[in-house]
Design an enzyme around this catalytic site. Sequence first.
Site, PDB file in Angstrom:
ATOM      1  N   ALA A  66       0.846  -1.186   0.000  1.00 14.27           N
ATOM      2  CA  ALA A  66       0.000   0.000   0.000  1.00 14.27           C
ATOM      3  C   ALA A  66       0.883   1.238   0.000  1.00 14.27           C
ATOM      4  O   ALA A  66       2.080   1.177   0.301  1.00 14.27           O
ATOM      5  CB  ALA A  66      -0.906  -0.001   1.226  1.00 14.27           C
ATOM      6  N   GLY A 112      -0.426  -5.220   0.891  1.00 19.01           N
ATOM      7  CA  GLY A 112      -1.678  -5.135   0.146  1.00 19.01           C
ATOM      8  C   GLY A 112      -1.613  -5.809  -1.200  1.00 19.01           C
ATOM      9  O   GLY A 112      -2.632  -6.242  -1.736  1.00 19.01           O
ATOM     10  N   GLU A 115      -2.300  -9.380  -0.485  1.00 14.52           N
ATOM     11  CA  GLU A 115      -3.721  -9.451  -0.135  1.00 14.52           C
ATOM     12  C   GLU A 115      -4.595  -9.365  -1.386  1.00 14.52           C
ATOM     13  O   GLU A 115      -5.617 -10.052  -1.489  1.00 14.52           O
ATOM     14  CB  GLU A 115      -4.065  -8.339   0.856  1.00 14.52           C
ATOM     15  CG  GLU A 115      -3.443  -8.581   2.227  1.00 14.52           C
ATOM     16  CD  GLU A 115      -3.650  -7.438   3.195  1.00 14.52           C
ATOM     17  OE1 GLU A 115      -4.237  -7.673   4.265  1.00 14.52           O
ATOM     18  OE2 GLU A 115      -3.212  -6.303   2.883  1.00 14.52           O
ATOM     19  N   GLU A 135       3.742  -6.148   7.268  1.00 12.86           N
ATOM     20  CA  GLU A 135       3.103  -5.069   8.026  1.00 12.86           C
ATOM     21  C   GLU A 135       3.650  -4.890   9.436  1.00 12.86           C
ATOM     22  O   GLU A 135       3.689  -3.771   9.962  1.00 12.86           O
ATOM     23  CB  GLU A 135       1.583  -5.304   8.086  1.00 12.86           C
ATOM     24  CG  GLU A 135       0.836  -4.955   6.808  1.00 12.86           C
ATOM     25  CD  GLU A 135       0.837  -6.072   5.781  1.00 12.86           C
ATOM     26  OE1 GLU A 135       0.137  -5.953   4.761  1.00 12.86           O
ATOM     27  OE2 GLU A 135       1.538  -7.081   6.004  1.00 12.86           O
TER      28      GLU A 135
END
Length: 260
Positions: A66, A112, A115, A135
């Site tokens: 992200a 992300g 994900e 993360e």
Amino acid sequence: MMYNNLLVEIKNRILYITINRAAKLNALNKDTLAELSAVIKDFITNAKAGVAIITGDGPKAFVAGADISEFANFTVAEGQQLATDGHTNVFDLIENSPKPIIAAINGFALGGGLELAMACHIRIASENAKLGLPEVTLGLIPGYGGTQRLTQLVGKAKALEMILTADMVRAEDAKSIGLVNEVTPEYALITKCEELAEKMLSRAPLALTSALKAVNAFYSKDKNGYIVEIEEFGKLFGTDDFKEGTQAFIEKRKANFTGR
């Protein structure tokens, strides 16, 4: 519709979605997530496309994570809203798509990005791919479904190892633990995804939708997957495609499915 951060094209009933931010390693910023939501919603209702392939621009990254700069100063409430919006508008939308979506993982799929790949129904990785959820190195945990989908795919012990250490896994290791379906040379990545897409496109579209719905029901706490399977199985007996498929089998010819 024109997109600033995506390249979008339909060819031979395959929707190609390329995240077009190579200079940022295709990081998912707010605008890119909004565009992904829009293109997936259109794909779901667009009769011209039956399967989608998502990939990243350039050889280095599928999606390297992200865009941290956008949320570095968020409050608790803003952080929770960020995750809620991502789940609702993009990641759950992809997983629950009534049409198959394939992730073509070229290079890094981190945070992300992993994900996003895990929300897709099938994952094909190039040999240079590296996958991970880093993360905890930022003082966070995965917020777009990573803790749940990784556990579903690789099991609790391996998921916890990857999340708690933030270690990346290489493509072949990802295949061995069930995180990706296949590993291909870089030059063959899209071709392999197209082969899978074309095979799916030759099958009965309504049956594909029912299969996706039934399999997803296994992971839903408020649904009985066996009941969903029974219901979907029964509904297909009322379709033209069922009649065509069975008749083609009896007549020893290739079925011509119409999605009705």
